[in-house]
Design an enzyme around this catalytic site. Sequence first.
Site, PDB file in Angstrom:
ATOM      1  N   HIS A 157       0.833  -1.567   0.406  1.00  0.00           N
ATOM      2  CA  HIS A 157       0.131   0.067  -0.096  1.00  0.00           C
ATOM      3  C   HIS A 157       1.178   1.089  -0.247  1.00  0.00           C
ATOM      4  O   HIS A 157       0.282   2.362  -0.684  1.00  0.00           O
ATOM      5  CB  HIS A 157      -1.558   0.380   1.480  1.00  0.00           C
TER       6      HIS A 157
ATOM      7  N   SER B 233      -2.999  -7.331   3.139  1.00  0.00           N
ATOM      8  CA  SER B 233      -3.234  -7.706   4.111  1.00  0.00           C
ATOM      9  C   SER B 233      -3.626  -9.400   5.014  1.00  0.00           C
ATOM     10  O   SER B 233      -3.395 -10.278   5.971  1.00  0.00           O
ATOM     11  CB  SER B 233      -4.466  -7.208   4.319  1.00  0.00           C
ATOM     12  N   ARG B 234      -4.123 -10.436   3.983  1.00  0.00           N
ATOM     13  CA  ARG B 234      -4.058 -11.353   4.283  1.00  0.00           C
ATOM     14  C   ARG B 234      -3.044 -12.561   4.578  1.00  0.00           C
ATOM     15  O   ARG B 234      -3.012 -14.038   5.854  1.00  0.00           O
ATOM     16  CB  ARG B 234      -5.158 -12.787   3.266  1.00  0.00           C
TER      17      ARG B 234
ATOM     18  N   ASP C 291      -3.347  -7.357  -7.411  1.00  0.00           N
ATOM     19  CA  ASP C 291      -5.247  -7.935  -7.488  1.00  0.00           C
ATOM     20  C   ASP C 291      -5.469  -7.217  -9.278  1.00  0.00           C
ATOM     21  O   ASP C 291      -5.921  -6.846  -9.425  1.00  0.00           O
ATOM     22  CB  ASP C 291      -6.060  -7.194  -7.189  1.00  0.00           C
TER      23      ASP C 291
ATOM     24  N   GLN D   1      -8.945  -7.866 -10.698  1.00  0.00           N
ATOM     25  CA  GLN D   1      -9.539  -6.716  -9.982  1.00  0.00           C
ATOM     26  C   GLN D   1      -8.854  -4.791 -11.017  1.00  0.00           C
ATOM     27  O   GLN D   1      -9.458  -4.514 -10.833  1.00  0.00           O
ATOM     28  CB  GLN D   1      -8.956  -6.020  -8.688  1.00  0.00           C
TER      29      GLN D   1
END
Length: 281
Positions: free
Chosen positions: A37, A186-187, A150, A153
Amino acid sequence: MEILRTVREMQQRARDEKRTGRLIGFVPTMGCLHEGHLSLVKLARARADLVVLSIFVNPIQFLPGEDFFRYPRPVERDEALCRDAGVDVLFYPDVEQMYAPDHSVMIEETLLSKGLCGASRPGHFTGVATVVVKLLNIVMPDFAVFGQKDAQQLRVIQRLIRDLNCPVDIIPGPIVREWDGLAMSSRNRYLTPAEHQDALCLRRSLDHVEKRVREGELTVETLRTELAQRLARVPSVRVEYIEFVDNETLRPVERVEGAVLVALAIRIGSTRLIDNTVLGS
Ligand code: PAF
């Protein structure tokens, strides 16, 4: 850094900014921020006068039984990271701000969103598309930055921006990896140390495919078999998909010609992980 929690405040702030001709760069996130991020913030910081980052764990992009409730929300840590990274405005709405109780409009991308992750997560990209359009209408950025991890996405959002004529540029941010090669997510927090080690098979199998393509192997069936064999060596890994698709259309390809996206999704324990690389670009 300002923290704005209501749609009204954020829209007002964006309008004021635009009136003075300042360029707004936007980084939408679901929080639990990591270096990936922060690299997107850096891209935004380099071009924008005002950098807005949103944190919103969007309930409508999670399927029943997925990790919406346990999705990590380390609020204070995220705020500190945003401050250090040079974010100007943190937009931090709650669910009531974003969705009226009788919310009834959704945005569906009908082509690119159906394969890959869309096949096992039906409705996920409709949730993403809907919240992204809402966030763009609230933040009114000149450009928004989305990570290439992603990949699907990113394609869906690019299509949405094109087809709905949204006045915003989309800037892709490269995948950021941990020192050992695992793509930042994040996972990753859900993984035990042993599972983290097992998850390294993702990057290693993509490395293998890249090497085989450099050696001249361009047949997708052969590459897919080798990749699947590598993943199968790790007993804790359950493969959800291994796809070789055209990097723009996301249609399956049989040979590596032009830019081909190799996209993987696996499960280790209860954690779902994705990774990808683009061949031949
Ligand atoms: O990639 C994410 O973090 C989310 O899918 C996004 C784009 C912020 C929409 O909720």
